[in-house]
Scaffold this motif. Structure first.
Motif, short mmCIF file in Angstrom:
data_model
loop_
_atom_site.label_atom_id
_atom_site.label_comp_id
_atom_site.label_asym_id
_atom_site.label_seq_id
_atom_site.Cartn_x
_atom_site.Cartn_y
_atom_site.Cartn_z
N THR A 260 9.31 4.23 10.24
CA THR A 260 7.97 3.94 9.73
C THR A 260 8.06 3.47 8.27
N SER A 261 8.88 4.14 7.48
CA SER A 261 9.05 3.76 6.08
C SER A 261 9.63 2.35 5.97
N GLU A 262 10.60 2.04 6.82
CA GLU A 262 11.20 0.71 6.82
C GLU A 262 10.13 -0.36 7.09
N GLU A 263 9.30 -0.13 8.10
CA GLU A 263 8.25 -1.07 8.44
C GLU A 263 7.26 -1.25 7.29
N LEU A 264 6.91 -0.15 6.65
CA LEU A 264 5.96 -0.23 5.53
C LEU A 264 6.54 -0.98 4.34
N PHE A 265 7.80 -0.69 4.00
CA PHE A 265 8.43 -1.40 2.89
C PHE A 265 8.58 -2.89 3.20
N GLN A 266 8.92 -3.22 4.45
CA GLN A 266 9.07 -4.63 4.81
C GLN A 266 7.73 -5.35 4.79
N SER A 267 6.67 -4.69 5.18
CA SER A 267 5.36 -5.35 5.23
C SER A 267 4.75 -5.55 3.84
N THR A 268 5.09 -4.70 2.89
CA THR A 268 4.49 -4.81 1.56
C THR A 268 5.32 -5.66 0.61
N ASN A 269 6.64 -5.74 0.84
CA ASN A 269 7.53 -6.48 -0.07
C ASN A 269 7.34 -6.06 -1.52
N SER A 270 7.08 -4.78 -1.74
CA SER A 270 6.85 -4.31 -3.10
C SER A 270 8.17 -4.11 -3.83
N ALA A 271 8.17 -4.38 -5.11
CA ALA A 271 9.36 -4.20 -5.94
C ALA A 271 9.43 -2.76 -6.43
N ARG A 272 10.62 -2.28 -6.59
CA ARG A 272 10.84 -0.92 -7.08
C ARG A 272 10.56 -0.87 -8.57
N GLU A 273 9.69 0.05 -8.98
CA GLU A 273 9.31 0.14 -10.39
C GLU A 273 10.39 0.81 -11.24
N SER A 274 11.03 1.82 -10.68
CA SER A 274 12.11 2.50 -11.39
C SER A 274 12.96 3.24 -10.36
N LYS A 275 14.04 3.83 -10.82
CA LYS A 275 14.94 4.56 -9.92
C LYS A 275 14.30 5.85 -9.38
N VAL A 276 13.18 6.22 -9.91
CA VAL A 276 12.49 7.43 -9.47
C VAL A 276 11.87 7.21 -8.08
N PHE A 277 11.52 5.96 -7.78
CA PHE A 277 10.83 5.65 -6.53
C PHE A 277 11.79 5.05 -5.52
N PRO A 278 11.61 5.37 -4.24
CA PRO A 278 12.48 4.79 -3.21
C PRO A 278 12.10 3.33 -2.93
N ASP A 279 13.00 2.65 -2.25
CA ASP A 279 12.74 1.30 -1.79
C ASP A 279 13.42 1.12 -0.44
N LEU A 280 13.44 -0.09 0.07
CA LEU A 280 14.01 -0.35 1.39
C LEU A 280 15.49 0.00 1.44
#
Length: 92
Positions: A28-48
């Protein structure tokens, strides 16, 4: 808790059930990250890339090697920016 109570504890899950739940959430997380194409703000936050790395770890933990995509760890490294495999030189 007695050993009988422990063996009948409904909170206990099998390894397979825990793995399935983790992979369902990660998918589910993978699908959400792929659909938003959001950039990681810092190392504190996860990404794809983090999701792919965690998926690889769950497959290893569950010893489900045939199901794991052979390139999952490489996919985690190549998806993110600034990631590199850990080497003995980088450990110390």
């Amino acid at each position: 808790m007695t050993s009988e109570e422990l063996s009948n504890n409904p909170r206990l899950s099998s390894r397979a059930n825990v793995g399935e739940k983790l992979l369902a959430d990660l998918t589910t997380s993978e699908e959400l990250f792929q659909s938003t194409n959001s950039a990681r703000e810092s190392k504190v936050f996860p990404d794809l890339a983090v999701v792919y790395g965690l998926m690889a770890r769950v497959y290893m933990w569950d010893e489900n090697y045939p199901k794991q995509q052979p390139n999952m760890p490489a996919k985690a490294i190549s998806t993110g920016t600034g990631y590199a495999p850990l080497t003995p030189k980088r450990m110390f």
